[in-house]
Scaffold this active site. Structure first.
Site, PDB file in Angstrom:
ATOM      1  N   LYS A  34      -6.055   3.769   8.792  1.00 44.76           N
ATOM      2  CA  LYS A  34      -5.113   4.689   8.149  1.00 44.76           C
ATOM      3  C   LYS A  34      -5.651   6.120   8.158  1.00 44.76           C
ATOM      4  CE  LYS A  34      -3.183   1.132   5.100  1.00 44.76           C
ATOM      5  NZ  LYS A  34      -3.002   0.674   3.703  1.00 44.76           N
ATOM      6  N   SER A  48       0.802  -1.221   0.000  1.00 42.12           N
ATOM      7  CA  SER A  48       0.000   0.000   0.000  1.00 42.12           C
ATOM      8  C   SER A  48       0.837   1.273   0.000  1.00 42.12           C
ATOM      9  CB  SER A  48      -0.944   0.010   1.209  1.00 42.12           C
ATOM     10  OG  SER A  48      -0.214   0.032   2.418  1.00 42.12           O
TER      11      SER A  48
END
Length: 794
Positions: free
Chosen positions: A732, A689
């Site tokens: 996140k 990611s």
């Protein structure tokens, strides 16, 4: 004058007093014309005997129907018929007690008690016998004499002289009394003989009792003759037990072992076992009944049957189907966790509509401290069910789940069946904690054994190795917990309904601390609520500077530390109250332990801000890239994993393929080395990611265009520049919000995950959805070249 009248006149004993002292003889019965000893140690009986000896030496003995109670009066509970007796001789013993010999004179009937102190006296009348002098009575008397002779021959405790004495008894009534005094009878049976005034009836009664005694003695003699050759010292106890059992069987009585087996049979019947299990139980019961208690298999079979009888084959608890009350209970115990609460309320609604359904198999996945285990207890409370928790962490033996076979010494059922027995119902809430931490070794794979337990199509006939019969687990609500799903086998993961419990935001932690943690710690540490004030800013300071977690476990510990220090000050005599400000936290908790990553102070070339997921929540991650003269080497530092290194190589290849359109030097990969570094080098980092973040930092370093400091980004990149979706978006984004970022660049395919993010956070952030790297660079890079960087490059 009739025969009755003549006999009565002949047997009448003139001179019997109307009032006699009374000795309660317990269960001892003295018959007329027989002599029996009596011992007395109590003061009342000694006085009575002294009075009788000094008087006419006559006393009445009456047996007692039952022992005298504490509240009863002397003389209560005596039989109506007794015996008048003369005191033939009396001795005084060295210990002060008295021993006397009494000779029965005749039967008497108790009319009333006339004196209770210092000893009993009663008004009595003589009970006269009714004698029929005929040949039938004579024949019956001779039959009694013959039967008694047979008893003497069979009974080892009766000497032959007793039979000779019986032959010299002149009258049938006296013979019946003599025989009743010498054979083994109960007190009530002897009293029956005493009360039989019609001699013919007395003779028939004693004949019946003699026949029974002969049957018992013959059975004993038969057993003795059958076993005599086999008996030795080691077999003596067994022989005696067999003899006793045979006697009791003839009498219709049972021994302790039969009672035990009957109780076990009754327990199995009450347990309502299924047909298959009942057949197995009956087979084991038959084996047990034929097995000596000293056999090694006896305790194994008995323990097995106890397990079958104790399991709740048919016992259930009634679900509380009040959805409003269930919602209230769940909200009382936990803040947020809406997905979990909605799923439980849906289960209740369907159960209410259908009248019952199979228990769901749920898996709560989330970081430590987010309430996975405690929410299981709340679910049990809301449903009105029992709660059982089994920790699977570190289990490596399949037998822990399915049990050991009964051939092993000390075998037991598996922990699933053990938990069901502890619950006492077949539909508890059963929590399998830490399912992601199951191990495996040479003893088997416990996760494979769980496949049957956690399969709704199979667990209605779960087979434990120890029980070896099917047990229905379909009504059990299984709840498993895990910190991550990576270590759970796919086949097991497929059987469970996943519910994620992500980390809490700072605002959520503040609410949890206010509603649950602070009141609980104040109570546990004995601090009155009005003695300690923790403002919201102080709690936020504890969250940010003293904990780094997705849950609230460490937050509760730190609040507990503050409470304990306040409790100590109160115990030392201070009065309080205390208000702890953010500046006071160092005094209570020590120096700041954690420094949160924050957004950069200014736009910088070669530094991009990425978003990362960790087991304890989200973090922001600064990716640094710089170009130095060299030969085109790619240097990667910061303890990067294989996947992240591959993402860096893909980023470099993308930059090389687009160098001209991006404004980078065409031959940069020949003249320069590129160094990509992720700070916090001691912490391992991996995952795809960070692909767009490393690409952005690399392009920024090559083109000297600064990266916007308020932008955070996450997404996987391909060689063609496509941006692929990622996981852990909520954690996140929360980390980005804590760090002060304002814009989030994320894959367009992750738009579906935005509703999971708290509304307050969504309002304060701007989300940019992208599907290609060109869009990322357009949003993240400034259009102008940083002057200082351009000058340095030239």
């Amino acid at each position: 004058m009739t025969t009755h009248e003549i006999s009565e006149s002949r047997r009448t004993k003139p001179g019997l007093p109307r009032e006699l002292p009374v000795i309660p003889s317990g269960d001892n019965i003295l018959f007329p014309f027989l002599i029996a000893p009596i011992s007395a140690a109590d003061e009342a009986t000694i006085r009575l005997i002294d009075a009788v000896v000094s008087g006419d030496k006559m006393v009445a003995l009456f047996a007692e129907k039952e022992p005298l109670s504490e509240t009863g009066e002397p003389g209560d509970g005596l039989y109506t018929f007794g015996t008048a007796a003369n005191v033939a001789r009396m001795f005084r013993m060295p210990d002060g007690s008295v021993r006397a010999f009494l000779q029965g004179v005749g039967r008497v009937r108790l009319l009333r008690i006339t004196q209770r102190e210092p000893f009993l006296k009663a008004e009595v009348e003589e009970a006269l016998e009714v004698v029929e002098n005929n040949t039938e009575l004579e024949a019956a008397a001779r039959n009694v004499l013959g039967l008694f002779q047979k008893v003497v021959d069979l009974a080892p405790n009766l000497p032959a002289e007793v039979a000779a004495a019986a032959a010299n008894v002149p009258e049938p009534g006296m013979l019946a009394d003599f025989v009743a005094a010498h054979i083994n009878l109960k007190a009530a049976e002897r009293q029956q003989v005493l009360e039989a005034l019609v001699v013919s009836q007395r003779i028939h009664l004693i004949t019946s009792l003699l026949n029974r005694e002969i049957d018992i003695l013959e059975i004993g003699s038969k057993i003795q003759s059958q076993m005599k050759e086999q008996v030795d010292k080691a077999q003596r106890e067994f022989y005696l037990r067999e003899q006793l059992k045979a006697i009791q069987k003839e009498l219709g009585e049972t021994d302790e072992r039969d009672v035990e087996l009957n109780e076990l049979r009754l327990r199995l019947k009450e347990a309502q076992l299924p047909e298959e299990a009942m057949k197995e139980a009956d087979r084991e019961l038959d084996r047990l009944s034929r097995m000596p208690q000293a056999a090694a298999e006896y305790s194994v079979a008995r323990t097995y049957l106890d397990w079958l009888a104790d399991l709740p084959w048919a016992r259930t608890t009634q679900d509380s189907l009040d959805i409003a009350q269930a919602r209230r209970i769940l909200d009382e115990d936990h803040y947020d966790l809406e997905k979990v609460k909605e799923r439980i309320l849906e289960y209740l609604a369907v159960s209410k509509a259908k009248g019952g359904m199979k228990g769901p198999i749920l898996c709560f996945v989330g970081p430590p401290g987010t309430g996975k285990t405690s929410v299981g207890m709340s679910i049990a409370r809301a449903l009105g069910r029992k709660f059982i928790r089994l920790s699977l962490g570190g289990i490596r033996d399949e037998a822990e789940v399915r049990g050991h076979r009964r051939t092993y010494v000390g075998a037991l059922p598996g922990r699933i069946i053990q938990g069901i027995r502890r619950a006492g119902t077949r539909n508890p809430v059963f929590m399998l904690d830490e399912i992601d931490k199951i191990g495996m070794d040479f003893r088997g794979d416990p996760s494979a054994a769980l496949l049957e337990v956690l399969d709704p199509q199979q667990n209605n006939a779960f087979s434990d190795h120890y029980l070896d019969v099917a047990f229905d687990l379909s009504q059990v609500m299984f709840i498993t917990t895990a910190n991550m799903t990576d270590t759970i086998p796919p086949a097991l993961l497929d059987r469970m309904e996943m519910l994620e419990l992500p980390g809490y935001t700072e605002e959520e932690k503040l609410h949890i601390a206010r509603r649950y943690l602070l009141p609980r710690q104040l109570s546990e540490n004995g601090v009155p609520a009005d003695k300690l004030d923790l403002p919201d800013d102080t709690v936020r300071g504890v969250i940010a500077r003293y904990t780094r977690e997705a849950g609230v476990r460490n937050l509760e510990r730190e609040i507990g530390t503050v409470c304990r220090k306040v409790a100590r000050r109160l115990a030392e005599g201070e009065s309080g109250p205390y208000t702890v400000s953010p500046d006071d936290l160092a005094t209570y908790l020590g120096p700041t332990r954690f420094r949160s990553e924050t957004a950069e102070a200014s736009d910088e070339v070669g530094v991009a801000t990425g978003l990362a997921w960790t087991p304890v929540g989200g973090e922001i991650l600064h990716v640094e890239a710089t170009i130095v003269p060299g030969r085109g080497n790619l240097i990667l530092t910061g303890k990067l994993g294989d996947v992240m290194q591959e993402s860096a190589k893909a980023a470099l290849t993308y930059a090389r393929s687009r160098a001209e359109s991006l404004g980078a030097p065409k031959d940069f990969y020949e003249k320069y080395d590129i160094h990509v570094h992720l700070p916090a080098g001691a912490i391992p980092k991996d995952g795809p990611s960070a692909g767009i973040t490393m690409t952005t930092a690399l392009v920024s370093a090559l083109t000297k265009r600064p990266v916007r400091r308020e932008v955070g980004m996450t997404g996987e990149v391909t060689l063609r520049g496509k941006v692929l979706p990622i996981g852990g978006l909520k954690d996140k984004v929360l980390a980005a919000h804590r760090a002060g970022l304002k814009r989030i660049i994320m894959p367009k395919d992750n738009e579906k995950d935005l509703p999971e993010i708290p509304e307050q956070v969504r309002r304060e952030l701007h989300f940019v959805l992208v599907d290609h790297m060109d869009q990322v660079l357009q949003e993240a890079l400034r259009d102008h070249v940083a002057p200082a960087q351009a000058e340095a490059a030239s």
